[in-house]
Write a protein that holds these residues in place. Structure first.
Motif, PDB file in Angstrom:
ATOM      1  N   GLU A 277       0.822  -1.210   0.000  1.00  0.00           N
ATOM      2  CA  GLU A 277       0.000   0.000   0.000  1.00  0.00           C
ATOM      3  C   GLU A 277       0.857   1.262   0.000  1.00  0.00           C
ATOM      4  OE1 GLU A 277      -2.756   1.440  -1.217  1.00  0.00           O
ATOM      5  OE2 GLU A 277      -3.523  -0.394  -0.317  1.00  0.00           O
ATOM      6  N   HIS A 278       1.296   1.682  -1.236  1.00  0.00           N
ATOM      7  CA  HIS A 278       1.994   2.962  -1.299  1.00  0.00           C
ATOM      8  C   HIS A 278       1.040   4.094  -1.653  1.00  0.00           C
ATOM      9  CE1 HIS A 278       3.571   0.849  -5.192  1.00  0.00           C
ATOM     10  NE2 HIS A 278       2.293   1.089  -5.294  1.00  0.00           N
ATOM     11  N   HIS A 279      -0.204   3.771  -1.947  1.00  0.00           N
ATOM     12  CA  HIS A 279      -1.203   4.817  -2.139  1.00  0.00           C
ATOM     13  C   HIS A 279      -1.805   5.192  -0.780  1.00  0.00           C
ATOM     14  CE1 HIS A 279      -0.618   4.447  -6.355  1.00  0.00           C
ATOM     15  NE2 HIS A 279      -0.976   3.166  -6.362  1.00  0.00           N
ATOM     16  N   THR A 280      -2.629   6.182  -0.789  1.00  0.00           N
ATOM     17  CA  THR A 280      -3.069   6.741   0.492  1.00  0.00           C
ATOM     18  C   THR A 280      -4.108   5.895   1.213  1.00  0.00           C
ATOM     19  OG1 THR A 280      -4.677   8.083  -0.722  1.00  0.00           O
ATOM     20  CG2 THR A 280      -2.566   9.094  -0.203  1.00  0.00           C
ATOM     21  N   THR A 281      -4.897   5.148   0.481  1.00  0.00           N
ATOM     22  CA  THR A 281      -5.894   4.297   1.110  1.00  0.00           C
ATOM     23  C   THR A 281      -5.866   2.932   0.453  1.00  0.00           C
ATOM     24  OG1 THR A 281      -7.632   5.047  -0.416  1.00  0.00           O
ATOM     25  CG2 THR A 281      -7.408   6.229   1.679  1.00  0.00           C
ATOM     26  N   GLY A 282      -6.221   1.926   1.192  1.00  0.00           N
ATOM     27  CA  GLY A 282      -6.257   0.596   0.606  1.00  0.00           C
ATOM     28  C   GLY A 282      -6.146  -0.475   1.667  1.00  0.00           C
ATOM     29  N   ASN A 283      -6.225  -1.744   1.234  1.00  0.00           N
ATOM     30  CA  ASN A 283      -6.234  -2.865   2.169  1.00  0.00           C
ATOM     31  C   ASN A 283      -4.992  -3.727   2.054  1.00  0.00           C
ATOM     32  OD1 ASN A 283      -6.691  -3.983  -0.289  1.00  0.00           O
ATOM     33  ND2 ASN A 283      -8.774  -4.734   0.159  1.00  0.00           N
ATOM     34  N   ARG A 284      -3.922  -3.199   1.415  1.00  0.00           N
ATOM     35  CA  ARG A 284      -2.695  -3.977   1.271  1.00  0.00           C
ATOM     36  C   ARG A 284      -1.759  -3.717   2.461  1.00  0.00           C
ATOM     37  NH1 ARG A 284      -3.936  -1.320  -3.303  1.00  0.00           N
ATOM     38  NH2 ARG A 284      -4.625  -2.543  -5.093  1.00  0.00           N
ATOM     39  N   VAL A 285      -0.747  -4.585   2.576  1.00  0.00           N
ATOM     40  CA  VAL A 285       0.259  -4.405   3.617  1.00  0.00           C
ATOM     41  C   VAL A 285       1.064  -3.145   3.319  1.00  0.00           C
ATOM     42  CG1 VAL A 285       1.973  -5.806   2.381  1.00  0.00           C
ATOM     43  CG2 VAL A 285       2.136  -5.550   4.871  1.00  0.00           C
ATOM     44  N   ALA A 286       1.545  -2.469   4.343  1.00  0.00           N
ATOM     45  CA  ALA A 286       2.350  -1.255   4.151  1.00  0.00           C
ATOM     46  C   ALA A 286       3.665  -1.604   3.474  1.00  0.00           C
ATOM     47  CB  ALA A 286       2.620  -0.586   5.492  1.00  0.00           C
ATOM     48  N   CYS A 287       4.057  -0.797   2.489  1.00  0.00           N
ATOM     49  CA  CYS A 287       5.303  -1.053   1.756  1.00  0.00           C
ATOM     50  C   CYS A 287       6.501  -1.073   2.691  1.00  0.00           C
ATOM     51  CB  CYS A 287       5.508   0.019   0.689  1.00  0.00           C
ATOM     52  SG  CYS A 287       4.301  -0.036  -0.645  1.00  0.00           S
ATOM     53  N   SER A 288       6.473  -0.245   3.731  1.00  0.00           N
ATOM     54  CA  SER A 288       7.614  -0.134   4.641  1.00  0.00           C
ATOM     55  C   SER A 288       7.886  -1.430   5.390  1.00  0.00           C
ATOM     56  CB  SER A 288       7.375   0.997   5.642  1.00  0.00           C
ATOM     57  OG  SER A 288       6.183   0.777   6.378  1.00  0.00           O
ATOM     58  N   GLU A 289       6.942  -2.360   5.373  1.00  0.00           N
ATOM     59  CA  GLU A 289       7.105  -3.614   6.100  1.00  0.00           C
ATOM     60  C   GLU A 289       7.718  -4.715   5.242  1.00  0.00           C
ATOM     61  OE1 GLU A 289       3.402  -4.755   7.784  1.00  0.00           O
ATOM     62  OE2 GLU A 289       3.051  -2.835   8.789  1.00  0.00           O
ATOM     63  N   LEU A 290       7.973  -4.440   3.959  1.00  0.00           N
ATOM     64  CA  LEU A 290       8.443  -5.479   3.044  1.00  0.00           C
ATOM     65  C   LEU A 290       9.771  -5.109   2.402  1.00  0.00           C
ATOM     66  CD1 LEU A 290       5.054  -6.220   1.245  1.00  0.00           C
ATOM     67  CD2 LEU A 290       6.083  -7.522   3.107  1.00  0.00           C
ATOM     68  N   GLU A 291      10.515  -6.136   1.948  1.00  0.00           N
ATOM     69  CA  GLU A 291      11.758  -5.952   1.191  1.00  0.00           C
ATOM     70  C   GLU A 291      11.430  -6.113  -0.295  1.00  0.00           C
ATOM     71  OE1 GLU A 291      15.111  -5.633   2.099  1.00  0.00           O
ATOM     72  OE2 GLU A 291      14.648  -5.314   4.202  1.00  0.00           O
ATOM     73  N   PHE A 292      12.036  -5.264  -1.133  1.00  0.00           N
ATOM     74  CA  PHE A 292      11.717  -5.328  -2.559  1.00  0.00           C
ATOM     75  C   PHE A 292      12.978  -5.279  -3.409  1.00  0.00           C
ATOM     76  CE2 PHE A 292       7.773  -3.758  -0.700  1.00  0.00           C
ATOM     77  CZ  PHE A 292       6.875  -4.637  -1.271  1.00  0.00           C
ATOM     78  N   ASN A 293      13.800  -6.339  -3.348  1.00  0.00           N
ATOM     79  CA  ASN A 293      14.958  -6.459  -4.210  1.00  0.00           C
ATOM     80  C   ASN A 293      14.574  -7.241  -5.463  1.00  0.00           C
ATOM     81  OD1 ASN A 293      16.709  -5.157  -2.345  1.00  0.00           O
ATOM     82  ND2 ASN A 293      16.806  -7.048  -1.161  1.00  0.00           N
ATOM     83  N   THR A 294      15.413  -7.151  -6.498  1.00  0.00           N
ATOM     84  CA  THR A 294      15.152  -7.891  -7.731  1.00  0.00           C
ATOM     85  C   THR A 294      15.125  -9.386  -7.439  1.00  0.00           C
ATOM     86  OG1 THR A 294      16.352  -6.196  -8.966  1.00  0.00           O
ATOM     87  CG2 THR A 294      15.930  -8.286 -10.099  1.00  0.00           C
ATOM     88  N   PRO A 295      14.079 -10.083  -7.838  1.00  0.00           N
ATOM     89  CA  PRO A 295      14.044 -11.541  -7.614  1.00  0.00           C
ATOM     90  C   PRO A 295      15.202 -12.235  -8.327  1.00  0.00           C
ATOM     91  CG  PRO A 295      11.871 -10.701  -8.216  1.00  0.00           C
ATOM     92  CD  PRO A 295      12.835  -9.584  -8.455  1.00  0.00           C
TER      93      PRO A 295
END
Length: 706
Positions: A563-581
């Motif tokens: 959830e990098h947009h302002t509203t939504g039901n996804r997990v917060a981006c700050s809680e996840l790692e996003f490196n190239t698979p």
């Protein structure tokens, strides 16, 4: 960009191979080398504990993509060359340059070091010793983005193209005070038995230095210090390489590093194993013959503790390890190219932060004089098509409510709204900075359509091919990964497979497979070249796969939406790692065979004006386009977007599916990949016909191959 494609020509001099259970830096391995051949001697150069660092410095050169149109130099092969030649003897006035052994430290920038060394030699040689400058490997490795990935490797040919187009300042060894920008990474002791330097493991920070366009020595002016080369040349056989060195000085060569090369000490090296470490670049300064074996005389950049005081004699005439397959060089220029770099620099203030990142982005047009047509520098678009001349004030955050209100107050063709939280600024910049500009040296088939054809006033691919609407209309989510270059490509490829099979082949092309496995495309989640994505489809193929956990093929996208947009039901981006698979050549769905699932494309083409783009979409389906992202684009909600600011965020790639006119304003209909919460359910209408943001400058696509 981690490890890219290495040179794959495996030519070995002995059929015997070393025991698989021996560590390649062990005493036993070295003894085995010396027991099975007689032309060279192996010795302990590196500690076993330094294996990971050794692999890095031996893996810094990537093969030139076949898509790059190189200038092959062909000298008269009937010209004679001496049996032996040493550039140090031929040009004694330049021996301090030609004979210098540099130290790339624990940085895999051999591609830049070998280039800078040969450039320095040639400046001296072609000025008859009057121009005595050490070309800065630091400036080249840190500032040439399309060359590769700095300390993680690069393409030698592009280093020479950068010298032609952008220029490189002076600079020598670490703390040598030899010019504008000396190498900033301290030498460390990765060799064995010398211990004259600090241990590599005691140091951190061997990442690519930041690109700064100013001199470390403040008494030197950066712009005035730039040197330039002429058009790079490409050499491919023994005699041509000899003639080039004989006439013009040392050259750069790339080759496959096999494990035994690391332990070279003296004699004429030829490989005794087929086990590769990576790709490496060196400087060839001459040739000779020893005990009936021909060799190249080579300068390495692993300091003078390695090999024979930093040199190696390398078997010649057999293209061993591909050493004679890709050799590059250029002549120095006797004048400096006129450039208008002041236009690249924003005004002072908060947005000055863009100066350090602007080099990495994609679609920044700079109006250059015709005398410099090959300028690859990425500068801000100077022609802003907007309905108001005012720009948002500098002290407002670009994601703030005040900034959004200001946008809406100065124009009326589109509406801005809150799409991202201010706290997500760093992640937003990443997903808006994932497309890089195609190097000028790359030439593609261009503008192939007959422009006399009629074009409708409006067009929507979803309506033109309703049997493929589920593909064309899908809005993907690249998550917090800057792989828009791969997403827009995979989306358009999926559409075209459906369209050109009349709806019978219904496959979602995997953005995961493309993003993680096309190593020469760019840097995965940190950006890439759209044209290379399509070239990879043509040459290598891409398997199927859809959205996260969608079960739509071989390799679905593995990065969870956040959830990098302002509203939504996804997990917060700050809680996840996003490196190239990681690239794996197998399917996540084990019931699907990877090789059988591959899809392929045909010849890659580009389209560079409004009508050609329309004709391509009308004939063949959606296309991929890159453009400059200005800060206001992030807050787009509805209407026909056109920029109201000059503040650049990065370069982005999208899929164009059609066009139309709204309230007298022409637009492109575009599918973005920031999920359906952004824009108008994931879409944006983008002003058409004025090349705003460079959107109409380099559009790419190809047909599927069945």
């Amino acid at each position: 960009m981690h490890t890219l494609e290495v040179f794959l020509l495996l030519i070995v001099a002995a059929s015997a191979s070393l025991s698989p259970d021996l560590h390649p830096l062990s005493d036993e391995y070295i003894a085995r080398i010396n027991s099975i051949q007689t032309t060279w001697e192996a010795a302990k150069n590196f500690h076993i504990e330094d294996w990971d660092r050794v692999k890095k410095i031996a893996s810094g050169t990537w093969k030139t993509p076949d898509s790059i149109k190189r200038v092959d130099k062909v000298d008269d092969a009937s010209e004679s060359v001496p049996e032996s030649f040493d550039a140090r003897d031929a040009w004694p006035e330049c021996v301090e340059f030609i004979g210098q052994i540099r130290d790339q430290s624990a940085c895999g920038a051999c591609w830049a070091f070998a280039a800078a060394e040969a450039m320095s030699d040639r400046l001296c040689i072609h000025s008859n010793g009057t121009v005595r400058k050490y070309i800065s490997a630091e400036d080249l490795s840190s500032c040439c983005d399309y060359c590769g990935d700095g300390c993680n490797g690069g393409i030698p040919y592009n280093a020479w193209a950068y010298w032609e187009d952008s220029g490189i300042v002076s600079g020598g060894l670490y703390q040598s005070n030899q010019g504008c920008k000396d190498f900033s990474l301290a030498p460390c002791e990765h060799h064995s038995g010398t211990d004259s330097k600090v241990s590599c493991e005691d140091l951190t920070g061997y990442n690519t230095p930041e690109c700064v366009r100013s001199c470390y020595d403040t008494s030197i002016d950066y712009e005035s210090d730039l040197t330039y080369g002429q058009e790079p040349i490409f050499l491919w056989d023994e005699k041509q390489i000899q003639l080039e060195i004989y006439k013009n000085g040392p050259v750069e060569a790339g080759f496959t590093v096999f494990e035994d090369f690391l332990s070279y000490k003296s004699g004429i090296y030829q490989p005794t194993t087929e086990k590769m470490v990576g790709g490496h670049a060196v400087k060839i300064i001459g040739w000779g013959e020893e005990d009936g074996v021909k060799y190249w005389l080579i300068v390495n950049s692993w300091n003078s503790d390695w090999g024979t005081d930093g040199y190696v004699k390398f078997i010649r005439g057999e293209d061993s390890c591909g050493i004679e397959s890709e050799v590059t060089a250029a002549l120095p220029r006797v004048y400096k190219k006129q450039r208008k770099l002041d236009a690249l620099r924003p005004n002072t203030g908060e947005h000055q932060c863009h100066v350090k990142t602007i080099r990495h982005f994609y679609w920044f047009h700079l109006q250059m004089p015709r005398s410099s047509p090959n300028m690859k520098y990425l500068g801000a678009v100077l022609l802003l098509v907007a309905t108001a001349s005012a720009t948002p004030v500098a002290n407002l955050h670009p994601l703030s409510d005040e900034y959004i209100a200001h946008i809406n107050s100065i124009q009326n063709t589109w509406k801005a709204g809150k799409t991202f939280d201010v706290e997500e600024w760093d992640r937003v910049k990443r997903i808006a900075s994932g497309a890089w500009k195609k190097p000028v040296s790359v030439q593609l088939d261009r503008n192939v359509h007959d422009e006399s054809r009629d074009i409708p006033e409006s067009f929507d691919s979803r309506e033109a091919w309703p049997q493929c609407a589920e593909f064309i209309g899908q809005i993907r989510d690249q998550s917090s990964c800057g792989a828009c270059w791969a997403f827009a490509a995979a989306e358009a490829m999926s559409d075209r497979i459906c369209i050109h099979s009349n709806g019978t082949v219904r496959k979602h092309v995997s953005s995961e497979d493309l993003n993680s496995c096309c190593l020469y495309c760019g840097d995965g989640c940190d950006g890439g070249y759209p044209y290379e994505a399509w070239y990879y489809w043509q040459k290598t193929g891409i398997v199927t796969g859809g959205l996260y956990e969608s079960n739509q093929g071989c390799k679905d996208y593995s990065l969870e939406p956040c959830e990098h947009h302002t509203t939504g039901n996804r997990v917060a981006c700050s809680e996840l790692e996003f490196n190239t698979p990681r690239c794996v050549k197998s399917c996540y769905d084990s019931s699907i065979d990877y090789q059988q699932d591959l899809t392929f494309g045909q010849t890659v083409r580009e389209f560079t004006n409004e009508k050609q783009i329309q004709l391509e979409i009308l004939s063949n389906g959606p296309v991929e386009a890159g453009f400059t992202v200005y800060e206001d684009f992030l807050t787009y909600k509805s209407g026909v977007y056109q920029p109201t600011t000059r503040n650049v965020v990065g370069g982005h790639a999208v899929k164009i599916i059609g066009w139309g006119v709204e309230k007298g304003v022409k637009y492109w209909l575009i599918a973005n990949s920031w999920n359906t919460d952004w824009g108008t359910d994931g879409y944006v209408k983008f002003i058409r016909g004025v090349d705003s943001g460079g959107l109409e400058s380099e559009v790419v696509a190809s047909l599927p191959k069945f």
